[in-house]
Enzyme design. Structure first.
Site, PDB file in Angstrom:
ATOM      1  N   ASN A  36       0.870  -1.172   0.000  1.00  0.00           N
ATOM      2  CA  ASN A  36       0.000   0.000   0.000  1.00  0.00           C
ATOM      3  C   ASN A  36       0.910   1.226   0.000  1.00  0.00           C
ATOM      4  O   ASN A  36       1.527   1.544   1.005  1.00  0.00           O
ATOM      5  CB  ASN A  36      -0.883  -0.040   1.255  1.00  0.00           C
ATOM      6  CG  ASN A  36      -1.733   1.198   1.417  1.00  0.00           C
ATOM      7  OD1 ASN A  36      -1.793   2.042   0.513  1.00  0.00           O
ATOM      8  ND2 ASN A  36      -2.388   1.331   2.561  1.00  0.00           N
ATOM      9  N   TRP A  37       0.968   1.872  -1.148  1.00  0.00           N
ATOM     10  CA  TRP A  37       1.915   2.990  -1.291  1.00  0.00           C
ATOM     11  C   TRP A  37       1.398   4.277  -0.655  1.00  0.00           C
ATOM     12  O   TRP A  37       2.121   5.274  -0.598  1.00  0.00           O
ATOM     13  CB  TRP A  37       2.242   3.224  -2.771  1.00  0.00           C
ATOM     14  CG  TRP A  37       2.976   2.091  -3.434  1.00  0.00           C
ATOM     15  CD1 TRP A  37       3.339   0.894  -2.865  1.00  0.00           C
ATOM     16  CD2 TRP A  37       3.456   2.040  -4.785  1.00  0.00           C
ATOM     17  NE1 TRP A  37       4.003   0.110  -3.786  1.00  0.00           N
ATOM     18  CE2 TRP A  37       4.089   0.787  -4.970  1.00  0.00           C
ATOM     19  CE3 TRP A  37       3.403   2.934  -5.860  1.00  0.00           C
ATOM     20  CZ2 TRP A  37       4.663   0.414  -6.183  1.00  0.00           C
ATOM     21  CZ3 TRP A  37       3.971   2.564  -7.073  1.00  0.00           C
ATOM     22  CH2 TRP A  37       4.596   1.313  -7.224  1.00  0.00           C
ATOM     23  N   LYS A  38       0.140   4.272  -0.226  1.00  0.00           N
ATOM     24  CA  LYS A  38      -0.474   5.453   0.414  1.00  0.00           C
ATOM     25  C   LYS A  38      -0.249   6.699  -0.465  1.00  0.00           C
ATOM     26  O   LYS A  38      -0.203   6.571  -1.688  1.00  0.00           O
ATOM     27  CB  LYS A  38       0.069   5.612   1.840  1.00  0.00           C
ATOM     28  CG  LYS A  38      -0.074   4.305   2.644  1.00  0.00           C
ATOM     29  CD  LYS A  38       0.185   4.444   4.117  1.00  0.00           C
ATOM     30  CE  LYS A  38       0.017   3.084   4.791  1.00  0.00           C
ATOM     31  NZ  LYS A  38       0.199   3.129   6.239  1.00  0.00           N
ATOM     32  N   HIS A  63      -9.161   1.038   5.305  1.00  0.00           N
ATOM     33  CA  HIS A  63      -7.860   1.271   5.943  1.00  0.00           C
ATOM     34  C   HIS A  63      -8.034   2.196   7.153  1.00  0.00           C
ATOM     35  O   HIS A  63      -8.843   3.123   7.113  1.00  0.00           O
ATOM     36  CB  HIS A  63      -6.868   1.872   4.938  1.00  0.00           C
ATOM     37  CG  HIS A  63      -5.469   1.824   5.461  1.00  0.00           C
ATOM     38  ND1 HIS A  63      -5.005   2.746   6.365  1.00  0.00           N
ATOM     39  CD2 HIS A  63      -4.465   0.941   5.261  1.00  0.00           C
ATOM     40  CE1 HIS A  63      -3.751   2.427   6.689  1.00  0.00           C
ATOM     41  NE2 HIS A  63      -3.403   1.334   6.027  1.00  0.00           N
ATOM     42  N   GLU A  76      -6.379   4.594   8.185  1.00  0.00           N
ATOM     43  CA  GLU A  76      -6.182   6.028   7.902  1.00  0.00           C
ATOM     44  C   GLU A  76      -7.457   6.618   7.299  1.00  0.00           C
ATOM     45  O   GLU A  76      -7.791   7.781   7.551  1.00  0.00           O
ATOM     46  CB  GLU A  76      -4.970   6.214   6.973  1.00  0.00           C
ATOM     47  CG  GLU A  76      -3.671   5.954   7.743  1.00  0.00           C
ATOM     48  CD  GLU A  76      -2.544   5.368   6.920  1.00  0.00           C
ATOM     49  OE1 GLU A  76      -2.587   5.432   5.676  1.00  0.00           O
ATOM     50  OE2 GLU A  76      -1.598   4.823   7.526  1.00  0.00           O
ATOM     51  N   GLU A  91      -4.885  -5.049  10.630  1.00  0.00           N
ATOM     52  CA  GLU A  91      -3.842  -4.048  10.847  1.00  0.00           C
ATOM     53  C   GLU A  91      -4.090  -3.349  12.180  1.00  0.00           C
ATOM     54  O   GLU A  91      -4.880  -2.392  12.246  1.00  0.00           O
ATOM     55  CB  GLU A  91      -3.857  -3.004   9.719  1.00  0.00           C
ATOM     56  CG  GLU A  91      -3.613  -3.590   8.340  1.00  0.00           C
ATOM     57  CD  GLU A  91      -3.067  -2.553   7.361  1.00  0.00           C
ATOM     58  OE1 GLU A  91      -2.025  -2.807   6.768  1.00  0.00           O
ATOM     59  OE2 GLU A  91      -3.691  -1.479   7.217  1.00  0.00           O
ATOM     60  N   GLY A 105       3.024   2.177  10.847  1.00  0.00           N
ATOM     61  CA  GLY A 105       3.959   3.289  10.680  1.00  0.00           C
ATOM     62  C   GLY A 105       4.698   3.649  11.959  1.00  0.00           C
ATOM     63  O   GLY A 105       5.371   4.671  12.022  1.00  0.00           O
ATOM     64  N   SER A 158       4.005  -2.243  10.245  1.00  0.00           N
ATOM     65  CA  SER A 158       5.466  -2.285  10.426  1.00  0.00           C
ATOM     66  C   SER A 158       6.107  -3.616  10.032  1.00  0.00           C
ATOM     67  O   SER A 158       7.061  -4.056  10.662  1.00  0.00           O
ATOM     68  CB  SER A 158       5.838  -1.905  11.867  1.00  0.00           C
ATOM     69  OG  SER A 158       5.427  -0.573  12.135  1.00  0.00           O
ATOM     70  N   GLY A 189       3.207  -1.139   4.216  1.00  0.00           N
ATOM     71  CA  GLY A 189       3.217   0.293   3.943  1.00  0.00           C
ATOM     72  C   GLY A 189       4.614   0.763   3.588  1.00  0.00           C
ATOM     73  O   GLY A 189       5.107   0.560   2.473  1.00  0.00           O
ATOM     74  N   GLY A 190       5.296   1.366   4.553  1.00  0.00           N
ATOM     75  CA  GLY A 190       6.607   1.977   4.330  1.00  0.00           C
ATOM     76  C   GLY A 190       7.604   1.093   3.592  1.00  0.00           C
ATOM     77  O   GLY A 190       8.277   1.546   2.652  1.00  0.00           O
TER      78      GLY A 190
HETATM   79  P1  13P Z   1       3.477   0.298   7.656  1.00  0.00           P
HETATM   80  O1  13P Z   1       3.973  -1.005   7.042  1.00  0.00           O
HETATM   81  O2  13P Z   1       4.178   1.501   7.169  1.00  0.00           O
HETATM   82  O3  13P Z   1       3.388   0.179   9.140  1.00  0.00           O
HETATM   83  O4  13P Z   1       1.952   0.457   7.139  1.00  0.00           O
HETATM   84  C1  13P Z   1       1.091  -0.612   7.210  1.00  0.00           C
HETATM   85  C2  13P Z   1      -0.146  -0.255   6.476  1.00  0.00           C
HETATM   86  O5  13P Z   1      -0.874   0.651   6.882  1.00  0.00           O
HETATM   87  C3  13P Z   1      -0.445  -0.961   5.231  1.00  0.00           C
HETATM   88  O6  13P Z   1      -1.729  -0.676   4.773  1.00  0.00           O
END
Ligand code: 13P
Length: 250
Positions: free
Chosen positions: A9-11, A95, A97, A167, A173, A213, A234-235
């Site tokens: 997920n590149w956000k 998600h 967020e 999640e 994050g 993470s 994510g990251g």
């Molecule tokens: P991180 O891997 O950056 O913690 O993010 C996880 C995430 O929100 C994937 O959708």
């Protein structure tokens, strides 16, 4: 046998040029076929480009969100048929967020889920408890309620289009991951909850991804757990080498 999946997920990261670089790096780094289905979710403006660039590769492209209505006066929004018209068959919904910053509720998510199913899209449905919920030992009931409100009213046939992504919000994050044991405990709970609400075969077949993470250093241990069927990253998905290392940890 349920599918193993690693999704990035590149956000709100990577403009068009940067998307091009990451995609070409992924195409070379992920060249050998993997046991896992690989998915990347760039931002809306780069979906068509990503889809065209990844045609014929083993990497699928997902959207990070969509609107529940078919079309109309919803300035700034994107519909399921718009996504499908540029080749996108997979959408991430729910998600944390989106829930936290854009007010998405379970009720709204049910509408989005129904619309995505109507368009025969695959849904990566995200959910998970906040730190307070875990501290007060409400994490199982919070997760159960999220699933119940958005998914348990669906008919059994819809589950072939659903991938779950647990999640825990406190692990997103933050660098703090759920331990492999915490992930396994929750994934087993999710599976048994689905078995009760539907049946054993749906529970056995649904892929449940862990997100929060995940890094090359911890992916193997987490993915080794029997009820963890991959990850939503994510990251660490923003760098081709680290994403490839996570894919190879399956
Ligand atoms: P991180 O891997 O950056 O913690 O993010 C996880 C995430 O929100 C994937 O959708």
């Amino acid at each position: 046998m349920r599918k193993k999946i690693v999704a990035g997920n590149w956000k709100m990261n990577k403009n068009l040029a940067e998307t091009g670089v990451l995609i070409s790096e992924l195409k070379t780094t992920l060249e050998q076929s993997s046991d896992a289905e690989i998915i990347v979710a760039p931002t809306f403006t780069n979906l068509y480009y990503a889809f065209e660039e990844l045609k014929g590769s083993d990497i699928k492209v997902a959207a990070q969100n969509m609107h529940q209505a078919e079309h109309g006066a919803f300035t700034g929004e994107i519909s399921a048929s718009m996504l499908k018209s540029v080749g996108i068959e997979i959408v991430i919904l729910g998600h944390s967020e989106r829930r936290a910053y854009f007010g998405e509720t379970d009720e709204l998510l049910l509408e989005k889920v129904k619309t995505a199913l109507k368009h025969d899209m695959t849904i990566i449905f995200c959910f998970g408890e906040e730190l307070e919920d875990r501290k007060s030992e409400k994490h199982f009931s919070v997760v159960e309620t999220q699933l119940k409100n958005a998914l348990f009213g669906l008919d059994a046939a819809s589950w072939k289009n659903i991938v779950l992504a647990y999640e825990p919000v406190w692990a997103i994050g933050t660098g703090e991951t759920a331990s492999p044991e915490q992930a396994q405990e929750m994934h087993a709970f999710i599976r048994s909850t689905i078995a009760k609400a539907f049946n054993d075969s749906i529970a056995e077949e649904v892929s449940i991804l862990y997100g929060g993470s995940v890094k090359p250093a911890n992916a193997k241990e987490i993915f080794a757990k029997p009820d963890v069927d991959g990850g939503l990253i994510g990251g660490a998905a923003l760098d081709a080498e680290s994403f490839a290392a996570i894919v190879n940890a399956i």
